[in-house]
Motif scaffolding. Structure first.
Motif, PDB file in Angstrom:
ATOM      1  N   ARG A  56      13.106  55.468  33.208  1.00 53.80           N
ATOM      2  CA  ARG A  56      13.656  54.355  33.985  1.00 53.80           C
ATOM      3  C   ARG A  56      15.004  54.730  34.616  1.00 53.80           C
ATOM      4  NH1 ARG A  56      13.249  48.716  34.278  1.00 53.80           N
ATOM      5  NH2 ARG A  56      14.382  48.173  36.178  1.00 53.80           N
ATOM      6  N   LEU A  57      15.824  55.438  33.853  1.00 52.19           N
ATOM      7  CA  LEU A  57      17.126  55.850  34.385  1.00 52.19           C
ATOM      8  C   LEU A  57      16.973  56.905  35.469  1.00 52.19           C
ATOM      9  CD1 LEU A  57      19.231  55.962  31.105  1.00 52.19           C
ATOM     10  CD2 LEU A  57      19.265  54.204  32.873  1.00 52.19           C
ATOM     11  N   GLN A  58      16.033  57.836  35.284  1.00 50.32           N
ATOM     12  CA  GLN A  58      15.801  58.857  36.303  1.00 50.32           C
ATOM     13  C   GLN A  58      15.305  58.241  37.607  1.00 50.32           C
ATOM     14  OE1 GLN A  58      13.293  61.754  34.312  1.00 50.32           O
ATOM     15  NE2 GLN A  58      15.064  63.028  33.817  1.00 50.32           N
ATOM     16  N   LYS A  59      14.501  57.200  37.491  1.00 51.75           N
ATOM     17  CA  LYS A  59      14.032  56.505  38.690  1.00 51.75           C
ATOM     18  C   LYS A  59      15.216  55.932  39.464  1.00 51.75           C
ATOM     19  CE  LYS A  59      11.154  52.587  40.153  1.00 51.75           C
ATOM     20  NZ  LYS A  59      10.283  51.470  39.687  1.00 51.75           N
ATOM     21  N   ALA A  60      16.150  55.335  38.737  1.00 54.83           N
ATOM     22  CA  ALA A  60      17.326  54.755  39.387  1.00 54.83           C
ATOM     23  C   ALA A  60      18.211  55.839  39.992  1.00 54.83           C
ATOM     24  CB  ALA A  60      18.116  53.926  38.378  1.00 54.83           C
ATOM     25  N   VAL A  61      18.402  56.934  39.264  1.00 49.69           N
ATOM     26  CA  VAL A  61      19.248  58.031  39.751  1.00 49.69           C
ATOM     27  C   VAL A  61      18.614  58.691  40.970  1.00 49.69           C
ATOM     28  CG1 VAL A  61      20.165  60.310  39.187  1.00 49.69           C
ATOM     29  CG2 VAL A  61      20.355  58.439  37.526  1.00 49.69           C
ATOM     30  N   SER A  62      17.318  58.890  40.916  1.00 48.97           N
ATOM     31  CA  SER A  62      16.624  59.530  42.045  1.00 48.97           C
ATOM     32  C   SER A  62      16.713  58.680  43.305  1.00 48.97           C
ATOM     33  CB  SER A  62      15.145  59.761  41.689  1.00 48.97           C
ATOM     34  OG  SER A  62      15.035  60.674  40.622  1.00 48.97           O
ATOM     35  N   HIS A  63      16.746  57.385  43.144  1.00 51.73           N
ATOM     36  CA  HIS A  63      16.873  56.513  44.316  1.00 51.73           C
ATOM     37  C   HIS A  63      18.202  56.755  45.019  1.00 51.73           C
ATOM     38  CE1 HIS A  63      17.521  52.531  46.371  1.00 51.73           C
ATOM     39  NE2 HIS A  63      16.317  52.860  46.794  1.00 51.73           N
ATOM     40  N   GLY A  64      19.247  57.024  44.212  1.00 53.25           N
ATOM     41  CA  GLY A  64      20.514  57.466  44.776  1.00 53.25           C
ATOM     42  C   GLY A  64      21.440  56.389  45.282  1.00 53.25           C
ATOM     43  N   ILE A  65      21.065  55.147  45.185  1.00 48.59           N
ATOM     44  CA  ILE A  65      21.931  54.053  45.616  1.00 48.59           C
ATOM     45  C   ILE A  65      22.292  53.216  44.398  1.00 48.59           C
ATOM     46  CG2 ILE A  65      22.114  51.978  47.032  1.00 48.59           C
ATOM     47  CD1 ILE A  65      20.224  53.280  49.032  1.00 48.59           C
ATOM     48  N   PHE A  66      23.588  53.044  44.185  1.00 49.93           N
ATOM     49  CA  PHE A  66      24.055  52.349  42.990  1.00 49.93           C
ATOM     50  C   PHE A  66      24.850  51.101  43.368  1.00 49.93           C
ATOM     51  CE2 PHE A  66      23.668  56.887  42.166  1.00 49.93           C
ATOM     52  CZ  PHE A  66      22.723  56.877  41.154  1.00 49.93           C
ATOM     53  N   GLY A  67      24.238  50.315  44.229  1.00 52.70           N
ATOM     54  CA  GLY A  67      24.870  49.074  44.659  1.00 52.70           C
ATOM     55  C   GLY A  67      24.692  47.981  43.627  1.00 52.70           C
ATOM     56  N   TYR A  68      25.141  46.787  43.996  1.00 56.57           N
ATOM     57  CA  TYR A  68      24.975  45.650  43.092  1.00 56.57           C
ATOM     58  C   TYR A  68      23.491  45.434  42.811  1.00 56.57           C
ATOM     59  CZ  TYR A  68      29.843  44.636  44.207  1.00 56.57           C
ATOM     60  OH  TYR A  68      31.192  44.717  44.360  1.00 56.57           O
ATOM     61  N   ALA A  69      23.191  45.234  41.528  1.00 55.31           N
ATOM     62  CA  ALA A  69      21.795  45.098  41.122  1.00 55.31           C
ATOM     63  C   ALA A  69      21.601  43.804  40.352  1.00 55.31           C
ATOM     64  CB  ALA A  69      21.372  46.286  40.264  1.00 55.31           C
ATOM     65  N   ASP A  70      20.393  43.316  40.338  1.00 54.49           N
ATOM     66  CA  ASP A  70      20.069  42.121  39.570  1.00 54.49           C
ATOM     67  C   ASP A  70      18.649  42.237  39.039  1.00 54.49           C
ATOM     68  OD1 ASP A  70      19.750  39.702  38.391  1.00 54.49           O
ATOM     69  OD2 ASP A  70      19.827  38.520  40.238  1.00 54.49           O
ATOM     70  N   ASN A  71      18.554  42.658  37.767  1.00 53.97           N
ATOM     71  CA  ASN A  71      17.248  42.651  37.111  1.00 53.97           C
ATOM     72  C   ASN A  71      17.287  41.675  35.942  1.00 53.97           C
ATOM     73  OD1 ASN A  71      18.875  44.191  35.345  1.00 53.97           O
ATOM     74  ND2 ASN A  71      17.102  45.330  34.559  1.00 53.97           N
ATOM     75  N   SER A  72      18.042  40.582  36.129  1.00 55.22           N
ATOM     76  CA  SER A  72      18.289  39.659  35.030  1.00 55.22           C
ATOM     77  C   SER A  72      17.014  39.056  34.450  1.00 55.22           C
ATOM     78  CB  SER A  72      19.237  38.541  35.480  1.00 55.22           C
ATOM     79  OG  SER A  72      18.721  37.864  36.606  1.00 55.22           O
ATOM     80  N   ASP A  73      16.028  38.772  35.300  1.00 54.13           N
ATOM     81  CA  ASP A  73      14.783  38.195  34.771  1.00 54.13           C
ATOM     82  C   ASP A  73      14.085  39.176  33.847  1.00 54.13           C
ATOM     83  OD1 ASP A  73      15.243  35.880  36.187  1.00 54.13           O
ATOM     84  OD2 ASP A  73      13.874  36.366  37.828  1.00 54.13           O
ATOM     85  N   GLU A  74      13.968  40.408  34.295  1.00 60.76           N
ATOM     86  CA  GLU A  74      13.332  41.448  33.480  1.00 60.76           C
ATOM     87  C   GLU A  74      14.166  41.715  32.218  1.00 60.76           C
ATOM     88  OE1 GLU A  74      12.057  46.163  33.951  1.00 60.76           O
ATOM     89  OE2 GLU A  74      13.800  45.348  35.011  1.00 60.76           O
ATOM     90  N   PHE A  75      15.472  41.796  32.392  1.00 61.43           N
ATOM     91  CA  PHE A  75      16.409  42.061  31.301  1.00 61.43           C
ATOM     92  C   PHE A  75      16.296  40.988  30.215  1.00 61.43           C
ATOM     93  CE2 PHE A  75      20.736  41.465  29.558  1.00 61.43           C
ATOM     94  CZ  PHE A  75      21.064  42.748  29.161  1.00 61.43           C
TER      95      PHE A  75
END
Length: 396
Positions: A56-75
């Motif tokens: 999951r972290l590699q997917k986020a890193v590979s995307h390369g954009i670390f802007g504001y995120a909201d996965n609150s429902d999943e979280f």
């Protein structure tokens, strides 16, 4: 029955030179050489996080954009699933607040619900960061010493009422307990609930180690054990110890009572505190069936580490380890050796070249004790045992 391959925990992973506090700071703190020393102090493990988290972290890193995120429902859904399926605790999404780790959560609870000068109750010996945060916040540490009974820590409520003066506003519980690994029983938790109600104390229950429970033991979340304390209860949880993701600084304060929740939410808004996206992604991935499978395998592995380490410690005259019911943090008493602290730690740190936490940092009751982290590869546990036998060979 888990299908996780236990050999993943045997893999030696080089952590030197990776900015690891545990490995790269032991020489500065304890004088234990980085190149030859064994770090058994900082409470993280030497295991890689489960693959589901890494992916999951590699997917986020590979995307390369670390802007504001909201996965609150999943979280939130992941937390709800985990607490229900692993701990029998039904949690609503709007009870959950995210902090930058558990120590930050403790600080937030102090900030939101107490004032400078208030007494904060600790059952000692206990995790040293509690006292540090309390003192830094200008509050007052009130130590209630525990007793040892049948190889475990025990809260001595018969003695505690007389030790309070009415200025105390909050009590902090570590459940399971660090150090010592005690899993509190329902009866003990209900006694604590009665104590908190009797003295009108808010109850903070730090349950960061709740997943690290050995076979045959059962952790009870405080609201499950004693629902009568919900109107004064602040629950602290995190994936950090369970999955070795402490550096991502993701923790939770879970508050069922609406009045307490409103007060805490207002303070969170006032300082604009929120979690980080990578930590939130890691938690959502970890609190899953694959994560659960990994935890079960890890505990089976740690159980063997525990047995090997305890056998060695208890074979050295004058040393004894408290039987762990939970955690990977072994509490070793050296009082019966007759050694003072200087002599004991000289043997451990200079002769055996092992960095450990000194017991007196855990408050009253920590004297003549040391905390050893056994959350590492089996080969390193065996090496530590060999070194300790040699360092105390004259006692054999």
């Amino acid at each position: 029955m888990t299908t996780q391959d236990p050999s993943v925990f045997d893999e030696i992973i080089e952590r030197r030179g990776t900015d690891s506090a545990k490995w790269d700071r032991m020489e500065k703190v304890y004088g234990v050489p980085t190149d030859t020393g064994l770090p058994m102090w900082v409470a993280d493990t030497d295991f890689r996080a489960p693959q589901v988290v890494i992916d999951r972290l590699q997917k986020a890193v590979s995307h390369g954009i670390f802007g504001y995120a909201d996965n609150s429902d999943e979280f939130n859904a992941a937390i709800q699933w985990w607490m229900k399926n692993r701990h029998g605790w039904e949690v609503e999404a709007d009870w959950i607040f995210t902090t930058t780790g558990i120590v930050n959560a403790v600080g937030m609870c102090l900030d939101a619900f107490t004032a400078p000068g208030d007494g904060i109750v600790l059952f000692t010996p206990v995790y040293h960061a509690f006292a540090k945060v309390i003192n830094a916040a200008g509050r007052r540490v009130v130590e209630l010493p525990m007793i040892e009974e049948n190889g475990r820590h025990k809260m001595d409520f018969a003695a505690y009422d007389a030790l309070l003066d009415g200025s105390e506003k909050m009590v902090i519980l570590c459940s399971p307990h660090n150090p010592g690994g005690t899993v509190w029983t329902r009866e003990e938790l209900c006694q604590l609930g009665d104590f908190a109600k009797r003295h009108d104390l808010l109850l903070v229950s730090d349950e960061i180690h709740h997943d690290l429970v050995y076979p045959g033991e059962k952790h009870l979340p405080m609201p499950v054990a004693d629902p009568s304390v919900i109107d004064r209860l602040l629950m602290l949880t995190a994936p950090s110890k369970t999955f070795n993701v402490a550096g991502l600084h993701t923790g939770n304060v879970i508050i069922q009572d609406e009045t307490l929740r409103d007060t805490f939410a207002a303070r969170m808004r006032a300082i604009n505190l929120s979690g980080n996206s990578l930590g939130n992604f890691a938690l959502a991935a970890a609190y899953s069936p694959k994560g659960a499978e990994w935890v079960d395998a890890q505990m089976a592995y740690l159980d063997e580490n525990r047995k090997i380490f305890d056998e060695t410690i208890n074979s050295i005259p004058g040393l004894k380890s408290m039987p762990l019911q939970a955690t990977y943090l072994s509490w070793v008493d050296y009082a019966d050796t007759g050694m003072n602290a200087e002599e004991f730690y000289r043997r451990v740190e200079q002769d055996a070249q092992i960095a450990v936490n000194h017991g007196d940092t855990f408050g009253t009751g920590g004297k003549n004790c040391a905390r050893f982290n056994i959350g590492t590869q089996r080969a390193r546990i065996e090496e530590a045992c060999t070194r300790l036998k040699k360092a105390f060979a004259d006692l054999q």
